[in-house]
Write a protein that holds these residues in place. Structure first.
Motif, PDB file in Angstrom:
ATOM      1  N   SER A 100       0.862  -1.187   0.000  1.00 52.42           N
ATOM      2  CA  SER A 100       0.000   0.000   0.000  1.00 52.42           C
ATOM      3  C   SER A 100       0.897   1.235   0.000  1.00 52.42           C
ATOM      4  N   LEU A 101       0.750   2.037  -1.043  1.00 54.11           N
ATOM      5  CA  LEU A 101       1.575   3.227  -1.164  1.00 54.11           C
ATOM      6  C   LEU A 101       1.109   4.293  -0.179  1.00 54.11           C
ATOM      7  N   TRP A 176       2.382   0.273 -20.682  1.00 55.24           N
ATOM      8  CA  TRP A 176       2.572   0.635 -19.263  1.00 55.24           C
ATOM      9  C   TRP A 176       3.664   1.697 -19.095  1.00 55.24           C
ATOM     10  N   SER A 177       4.216   2.188 -20.198  1.00 56.80           N
ATOM     11  CA  SER A 177       5.389   3.074 -20.154  1.00 56.80           C
ATOM     12  C   SER A 177       6.491   2.441 -19.302  1.00 56.80           C
ATOM     13  N   ALA A 178       6.693   1.147 -19.489  1.00 54.59           N
ATOM     14  CA  ALA A 178       7.599   0.387 -18.623  1.00 54.59           C
ATOM     15  C   ALA A 178       9.054   0.727 -18.908  1.00 54.59           C
ATOM     16  N   VAL A 301      13.707 -11.340 -11.272  1.00 60.62           N
ATOM     17  CA  VAL A 301      12.930 -10.166 -11.679  1.00 60.62           C
ATOM     18  C   VAL A 301      12.594  -9.364 -10.428  1.00 60.62           C
ATOM     19  N   LYS A 302      12.993  -8.112 -10.415  1.00 60.59           N
ATOM     20  CA  LYS A 302      12.722  -7.243  -9.267  1.00 60.59           C
ATOM     21  C   LYS A 302      11.991  -5.996  -9.735  1.00 60.59           C
ATOM     22  N   TYR A 303      10.740  -5.829  -9.243  1.00 57.20           N
ATOM     23  CA  TYR A 303       9.938  -4.660  -9.593  1.00 57.20           C
ATOM     24  C   TYR A 303      10.144  -3.555  -8.558  1.00 57.20           C
ATOM     25  N   ASN A 304      10.229  -2.345  -9.067  1.00 56.97           N
ATOM     26  CA  ASN A 304      10.324  -1.176  -8.198  1.00 56.97           C
ATOM     27  C   ASN A 304       8.907  -0.651  -7.964  1.00 56.97           C
ATOM     28  N   LYS A 305       8.524  -0.501  -6.693  1.00 53.71           N
ATOM     29  CA  LYS A 305       7.161  -0.097  -6.359  1.00 53.71           C
ATOM     30  C   LYS A 305       6.994   1.423  -6.299  1.00 53.71           C
ATOM     31  N   ILE A 306       7.902   2.158  -6.887  1.00 53.82           N
ATOM     32  CA  ILE A 306       7.851   3.612  -6.799  1.00 53.82           C
ATOM     33  C   ILE A 306       6.566   4.175  -7.406  1.00 53.82           C
ATOM     34  N   PHE A 307       6.059   3.557  -8.491  1.00 49.10           N
ATOM     35  CA  PHE A 307       4.844   4.053  -9.138  1.00 49.10           C
ATOM     36  C   PHE A 307       3.654   3.114  -8.969  1.00 49.10           C
ATOM     37  N   VAL A 308       3.905   1.811  -8.989  1.00 54.13           N
ATOM     38  CA  VAL A 308       2.818   0.839  -8.894  1.00 54.13           C
ATOM     39  C   VAL A 308       3.390  -0.493  -8.412  1.00 54.13           C
ATOM     40  N   ASP A 309       2.574  -1.246  -7.690  1.00 51.59           N
ATOM     41  CA  ASP A 309       2.960  -2.585  -7.259  1.00 51.59           C
ATOM     42  C   ASP A 309       2.510  -3.574  -8.331  1.00 51.59           C
ATOM     43  N   PHE A 324      -5.521  -2.677 -15.846  1.00 54.75           N
ATOM     44  CA  PHE A 324      -6.010  -1.302 -15.715  1.00 54.75           C
ATOM     45  C   PHE A 324      -5.172  -0.533 -14.697  1.00 54.75           C
ATOM     46  N   GLU A 325      -4.818  -1.192 -13.602  1.00 55.57           N
ATOM     47  CA  GLU A 325      -3.989  -0.548 -12.584  1.00 55.57           C
ATOM     48  C   GLU A 325      -2.612  -0.196 -13.147  1.00 55.57           C
ATOM     49  N   LEU A 326      -2.047  -1.098 -13.931  1.00 56.70           N
ATOM     50  CA  LEU A 326      -0.729  -0.839 -14.526  1.00 56.70           C
ATOM     51  C   LEU A 326      -0.803   0.282 -15.563  1.00 56.70           C
ATOM     52  N   MET A 327      -1.875   0.283 -16.364  1.00 53.45           N
ATOM     53  CA  MET A 327      -1.989   1.261 -17.450  1.00 53.45           C
ATOM     54  C   MET A 327      -2.395   2.643 -16.961  1.00 53.45           C
ATOM     55  N   THR A 328      -2.870   2.757 -15.727  1.00 53.45           N
ATOM     56  CA  THR A 328      -3.199   4.071 -15.176  1.00 53.45           C
ATOM     57  C   THR A 328      -2.125   4.572 -14.208  1.00 53.45           C
ATOM     58  N   SER A 329      -1.014   3.855 -14.125  1.00 53.45           N
ATOM     59  CA  SER A 329       0.128   4.327 -13.336  1.00 53.45           C
ATOM     60  C   SER A 329       1.068   5.118 -14.245  1.00 53.45           C
ATOM     61  N   TRP A 330       2.021   5.790 -13.643  1.00 55.33           N
ATOM     62  CA  TRP A 330       2.983   6.534 -14.456  1.00 55.33           C
ATOM     63  C   TRP A 330       3.882   5.598 -15.242  1.00 55.33           C
ATOM     64  N   ALA A 331       4.333   4.525 -14.595  1.00 54.55           N
ATOM     65  CA  ALA A 331       5.251   3.606 -15.277  1.00 54.55           C
ATOM     66  C   ALA A 331       5.426   2.349 -14.433  1.00 54.55           C
ATOM     67  N   VAL A 332       5.836   1.266 -15.096  1.00 60.27           N
ATOM     68  CA  VAL A 332       6.255   0.037 -14.426  1.00 60.27           C
ATOM     69  C   VAL A 332       7.777  -0.038 -14.555  1.00 60.27           C
ATOM     70  N   VAL A 333       8.452  -0.108 -13.425  1.00 63.21           N
ATOM     71  CA  VAL A 333       9.921  -0.101 -13.418  1.00 63.21           C
ATOM     72  C   VAL A 333      10.419  -1.444 -12.881  1.00 63.21           C
TER      73      VAL A 333
END
Length: 419
Positions: A100-101, A176-178, A301-309, A324-333
């Protein structure tokens, strides 16, 4: 706890039945005296309940045989065990909790920027991303279908198909602007090798396939995702299983062995955890991928939760809502680490081999290794079992209270006799 409370409680009770069962896999439930291959999921759950009930009865009745200080200590052992079980349950629960951000917009000067960001993400970026994804996905899949139907078999057809699959994955990642940063040598198709990775979401396959297209071993899903699996992903060798069908296990195992031995067109990707974990922990690796007598190539694989989990909990969220959650975030890193191939050492069991590779992946992806089998979250305890445990414990307490009530009278009679 919500919807996950019953499965988590079941996992806790199963793990408490003995330390030697902490490392059992979903196909090794025989540790509880069960034949999973010939038993439906409901029957397995019933037999687990019965086994746990018997063990609880034996444990409590064993305490009644103790005397003196030892008995006094054992009287509180059930309470202590329940406390320890709560700690175990909490440890298991954390593997499947979504991050939870923190809220940062509750002040006068940041709130306008937050509102502006929401408007941009939902009403500008999302429509553009969705239009891009649908258009590119339809066009590329038509081209892929045509290549399957028209082009003759050969090296050219294989190269075209691999490129189209990679482009499809790139289109998904772009929606996702990944930002995917790769480390280490990229995988290349070859026989006698299998790639294994930690598992956070269905998008793991997409993230990895935009680097090199993979044929994956994965759960068959319903809905539109199942249609994509059937009509598109089948075309390049993906292998599916049904988690609720025990009959699939032997068939899938044979298919995997034949693929690794004979087919080098697409690298084969396996997720040994068997379920999605929240990218903070690594649950037990099942041994199937390490029994193939071939090289195992680890991927972390390590995801950065800075924009989305990026964690997907299929019990709490549909894959459509996850996208939908991924596509409405700024980016997936994310960072992807391709590690050196590993071989089974002389005298090393498949379980030891799996643990060694898991430790490599966890160290690189900064994950905490836990001994729990993630598949146990799919088993639910019955209310009947909980009631039976309460009755067994209550009977033991009543018996002890009766013994304590009789003790002063016996002591007085003994003292008067000596006098």
């Amino acid at each position: 706890m919500g919807k996950e409370s019953k499965p988590r409680k079941a996992s806790m009770m199963i793990m408490r039945t003995g330390s030697n069962r902490l490392n059992m896999s979903s196909d090794d439930l025989g540790g509880l005296g069960l034949d999973f291959n010939n038993t439906s999921q409901n029957k397995v759950a019933d037999e687990i309940d019965e086994t746990l009930r018997k063990e609880e009865k034996i444990r409590v009745s064993g305490n009644a045989c103790a005397h003196g200080l030892l008995r006094d200590v054992l009287d509180i052992s059930s309470t202590l065990e329940e406390g320890a079980a709560a700690i175990v349950d909490d440890s298991f629960t954390r593997c499947f909790n979504k991050a939870s951000l923190g809220n940062w917009n509750f002040n006068a000067y940041l709130l306008p920027f937050w509102v502006l960001g929401v408007l941009l993400r939902y009403f500008v970026l999302f429509p553009l991303r969705l239009a891009w994804l649908l258009a590119s996905f339809v066009v590329l899949n038509i081209l892929f279908a045509l290549s399957r139907l028209i082009m003759p078999k050969g090296a050219l057809k294989l190269r075209v198909e691999r490129k189209l699959v990679q482009l499809i994955a790139v289109c998904w990642v772009a929606s996702w602007s990944a930002v995917i940063i790769c480390h280490g040598p990229k995988p290349t198709p070859s026989k006698g090798r299998v790639w294994v990775s930690n598992h956070t979401s269905m998008i793991d396959w997409i993230v990895l396939s935009q680097v090199t297209p993979f044929a994956a071993v994965m759960q068959k899903h319903p809905g539109w995702l199942g249609l994509v699996q059937t009509f598109i992903m089948d075309g390049f060798g993906c292998i599916y299983f049904n988690r609720k069908s025990a009959k699939d296990r032997d068939k899938v195992a044979r298919t995997i062995k034949e693929y690794v031995k004979n087919d080098g067109s697409f690298p084969l990707l396996i997720f040994p955890e068997g379920t999605c974990v929240n990218n903070q922990y690594s649950t037990m690796f099942k041994k199937g991928a390490f029994d193939l007598d071939c090289a195992v190539c680890p991927i972390a694989v390590k995801y950065n939760k800075i924009f989305v989990d990026a964690f997907w909990s299929s019990r709490q969220q549909s894959f459509t809502m996850h996208l939908f959650e991924l596509m409405t975030s700024w980016a997936v890193v994310a960072d992807v680490y391709f590690l050196e191939p590993q071989y089974r050492r002389e005298g090393e069991t498949s379980i030891e081999f799996a643990s060694r590779v898991q430790a490599m992946i966890a160290r690189k992806a900064r994950l905490k290794v836990v001994p729990w089998n993630g598949m146990l979250k799919y088993f639910k305890p019955s209310p009947k079992l909980c009631e039976q445990k309460r009755e067994i414990f209550g009977s033991a307490i009543k018996k002890r209270l009766k013994e304590d009530k009789d003790f002063p009278r016996e002591a007085v009679e003994t003292r008067e006799g000596k006098t």
